[in-house]
Design a protein around this motif. Structure first.
Motif, PDB file in Angstrom:
ATOM      1  N   VAL A   1      -1.035   5.574  10.855  1.00 47.06           N
ATOM      2  CA  VAL A   1      -0.503   5.623  10.865  1.00 47.06           C
ATOM      3  C   VAL A   1      -0.625   6.708   9.653  1.00 47.06           C
ATOM      4  N   LYS A   2       0.017   7.725   9.162  1.00 47.20           N
ATOM      5  CA  LYS A   2       0.671   8.579   8.982  1.00 47.20           C
ATOM      6  C   LYS A   2       2.091   8.608   8.015  1.00 47.20           C
ATOM      7  N   ASN A   3       1.687   9.197   7.227  1.00 40.25           N
ATOM      8  CA  ASN A   3       3.627   9.197   6.463  1.00 40.25           C
ATOM      9  C   ASN A   3       3.389  11.107   6.315  1.00 40.25           C
ATOM     10  N   GLY A   4       4.196  10.624   7.129  1.00 35.19           N
ATOM     11  CA  GLY A   4       4.614  12.078   7.660  1.00 35.19           C
ATOM     12  C   GLY A   4       5.959  13.081   6.474  1.00 35.19           C
ATOM     13  N   GLY A   5       6.274  12.066   5.900  1.00 33.05           N
ATOM     14  CA  GLY A   5       7.693  11.974   4.680  1.00 33.05           C
ATOM     15  C   GLY A   5       6.773  13.566   3.424  1.00 33.05           C
TER      16      GLY A   5
ATOM     17  N   LEU B   1       7.241   6.791   8.124  1.00 38.06           N
ATOM     18  CA  LEU B   1       5.639   5.776   8.636  1.00 38.06           C
ATOM     19  C   LEU B   1       5.414   7.015  10.164  1.00 38.06           C
ATOM     20  N   VAL B   2       4.638   7.304  11.116  1.00 37.98           N
ATOM     21  CA  VAL B   2       4.545   8.089  11.986  1.00 37.98           C
ATOM     22  C   VAL B   2       3.542   6.934  12.680  1.00 37.98           C
ATOM     23  N   ILE B   3       3.306   6.993  14.047  1.00 32.83           N
ATOM     24  CA  ILE B   3       1.851   6.057  14.371  1.00 32.83           C
ATOM     25  C   ILE B   3       1.294   7.669  15.357  1.00 32.83           C
ATOM     26  N   VAL B   4       0.284   7.654  14.840  1.00 36.07           N
ATOM     27  CA  VAL B   4      -0.536   8.832  15.227  1.00 36.07           C
ATOM     28  C   VAL B   4      -0.995   9.552  16.446  1.00 36.07           C
ATOM     29  N   ASN B   5      -1.237   8.451  16.667  1.00 37.16           N
ATOM     30  CA  ASN B   5      -1.648   8.863  18.410  1.00 37.16           C
ATOM     31  C   ASN B   5      -0.797   7.746  19.249  1.00 37.16           C
ATOM     32  N   SER B   6       0.397   8.222  18.840  1.00 31.23           N
ATOM     33  CA  SER B   6       1.041   7.245  19.411  1.00 31.23           C
ATOM     34  C   SER B   6       1.477   7.809  21.508  1.00 31.23           C
ATOM     35  N   PRO B   7       1.639   7.190  22.071  1.00 29.91           N
ATOM     36  CA  PRO B   7       1.370   5.585  22.702  1.00 29.91           C
ATOM     37  C   PRO B   7      -0.046   5.115  21.976  1.00 29.91           C
TER      38      PRO B   7
ATOM     39  N   VAL C   1       0.255   0.863  22.526  1.00 29.91           N
ATOM     40  CA  VAL C   1       0.758   0.774  20.442  1.00 29.91           C
ATOM     41  C   VAL C   1       1.588   2.072  20.483  1.00 29.91           C
ATOM     42  N   ARG C   2       3.075   1.331  19.999  1.00 29.26           N
ATOM     43  CA  ARG C   2       4.350   2.796  19.641  1.00 29.26           C
ATOM     44  C   ARG C   2       4.813   2.297  18.763  1.00 29.26           C
ATOM     45  N   PRO C   3       5.694   3.011  17.984  1.00 32.23           N
ATOM     46  CA  PRO C   3       6.537   3.235  16.751  1.00 32.23           C
ATOM     47  C   PRO C   3       8.018   2.301  17.248  1.00 32.23           C
ATOM     48  N   ARG C   4       7.815   1.386  16.269  1.00 36.12           N
ATOM     49  CA  ARG C   4       8.968   0.884  16.539  1.00 36.12           C
ATOM     50  C   ARG C   4      10.665   1.511  16.566  1.00 36.12           C
ATOM     51  N   SER C   5      11.332   1.853  17.188  1.00 37.27           N
ATOM     52  CA  SER C   5      12.787   2.743  16.638  1.00 37.27           C
ATOM     53  C   SER C   5      13.348   2.699  15.314  1.00 37.27           C
ATOM     54  N   GLY C   6      13.864   1.241  15.067  1.00 35.54           N
ATOM     55  CA  GLY C   6      14.166   1.521  13.858  1.00 35.54           C
ATOM     56  C   GLY C   6      12.882   1.326  12.447  1.00 35.54           C
ATOM     57  N   THR C   7      12.038   1.635  12.171  1.00 38.87           N
ATOM     58  CA  THR C   7      10.456   2.048  11.821  1.00 38.87           C
ATOM     59  C   THR C   7      11.001   3.327  11.192  1.00 38.87           C
ATOM     60  N   SER C   8      10.994   3.882  13.160  1.00 36.49           N
ATOM     61  CA  SER C   8      10.933   5.604  12.769  1.00 36.49           C
ATOM     62  C   SER C   8      12.127   5.981  12.444  1.00 36.49           C
ATOM     63  N   LEU C   9      13.781   5.421  12.735  1.00 36.22           N
ATOM     64  CA  LEU C   9      14.663   6.110  12.252  1.00 36.22           C
ATOM     65  C   LEU C   9      14.075   5.511  10.668  1.00 36.22           C
ATOM     66  N   LYS C  10      13.805   4.329  10.227  1.00 36.86           N
ATOM     67  CA  LYS C  10      14.915   4.081   8.577  1.00 36.86           C
ATOM     68  C   LYS C  10      13.368   5.195   7.444  1.00 36.86           C
ATOM     69  N   THR C  11      12.153   4.716   7.658  1.00 36.87           N
ATOM     70  CA  THR C  11      11.186   5.365   6.755  1.00 36.87           C
ATOM     71  C   THR C  11      10.727   6.946   7.327  1.00 36.87           C
TER      72      THR C  11
ATOM     73  N   ILE D   1       1.026  -1.050  -0.087  1.00 37.35           N
ATOM     74  CA  ILE D   1       0.212  -0.034   0.185  1.00 37.35           C
ATOM     75  C   ILE D   1       0.756   0.967  -0.160  1.00 37.35           C
ATOM     76  N   THR D   2       0.674   2.254  -0.811  1.00 35.28           N
ATOM     77  CA  THR D   2       0.943   3.304  -0.814  1.00 35.28           C
ATOM     78  C   THR D   2       0.799   4.268  -0.543  1.00 35.28           C
ATOM     79  N   LEU D   3       1.182   5.035   0.312  1.00 34.44           N
ATOM     80  CA  LEU D   3       0.468   6.250   1.713  1.00 34.44           C
ATOM     81  C   LEU D   3       1.122   8.032   0.707  1.00 34.44           C
ATOM     82  N   GLN D   4       0.212   8.728   0.014  1.00 31.94           N
ATOM     83  CA  GLN D   4       1.199  10.049  -0.563  1.00 31.94           C
ATOM     84  C   GLN D   4       1.352  11.114   1.272  1.00 31.94           C
ATOM     85  N   PRO D   5       2.421  12.130   0.396  1.00 26.63           N
ATOM     86  CA  PRO D   5       2.569  12.777   1.850  1.00 26.63           C
ATOM     87  C   PRO D   5       1.743  13.103   2.570  1.00 26.63           C
ATOM     88  N   GLY D   6       1.632  13.585   4.196  1.00 25.25           N
ATOM     89  CA  GLY D   6       0.515  13.824   4.783  1.00 25.25           C
ATOM     90  C   GLY D   6      -0.736  12.861   4.710  1.00 25.25           C
TER      91      GLY D   6
END
Length: 167
Positions: A118-122, A97-103, A85-95, A59-64
């Protein structure tokens, strides 16, 4: 010992698992077997079809863009527990992808499929594939306490909030 009841909703869906014996979090993997993902554009919701690709469903998410990423299972937690439910540190660092209501919290009595908001924060489109570990859950015990009407007085000399204890 308390148990979590796990119900897979699709073939091949496994329970969340910890990466190591000392890991606090259980990794949560994206499940695209259902074929559609809810994508949010402000107040509107779109049911977006999953892309079939040579390297698997994606699945592809556009920015925002925000989405509810399905995990492909339901689970019943023991009373007195929540899943944070929280972000994974590796996922947060490498992509991006933002967990919008974390935790976020999944309550013990939540009966439906577990999903991760989730949200595409990039600044560029973000593609996520079936089976990718997108978040983690940490189990926490809690107490439900009653509220009693009364007067609240200071127990310390602290006053104020947000930043009141200094830098």
């Amino acid at each position: 010992m308390p148990e979590i009841i796990f119900e897979p909703l699709h073939d091949g869906v496994e329970p969340p698992r910890r990466a190591t014996a000392a890991s606090a979090g259980h990794d949560l993997a994206l499940c695209l077997t259902g074929g559609r993902v809810r994508v949010f554009h402000g107040a509107t919701v779109e049911e977006r079809a999953v892309q079939s690709r040579a390297d698997g469903a994606a699945i592809t998410l556009q920015p925002g863009e925000k989405a509810l990423f399905p995990l492909g299972f339901r689970a019943r937690l023991p009373e007195g527990y929540e899943a944070q439910v929280r972000p994974r540190s590796g996922t947060s660092l490498k992509t991006d992808l933002v967990i919008v209501n974390s935790p976020g919290t999944i309550d013990a009595d939540y009966p439906d499929e577990w999903c991760v908001p989730v949200k595409n924060g990039g600044p560029a489109p973000l593609t996520v594939r079936h089976g990718e570990r997108i978040a983690q859950m940490v189990l926490a015990r809690y107490e439900a306490l009653p509220f009693t009407r009364g007067q609240v007085s200071r127990t310390t000399d602290r006053a104020g909030g947000f930043g009141s204890t200094g830098q």
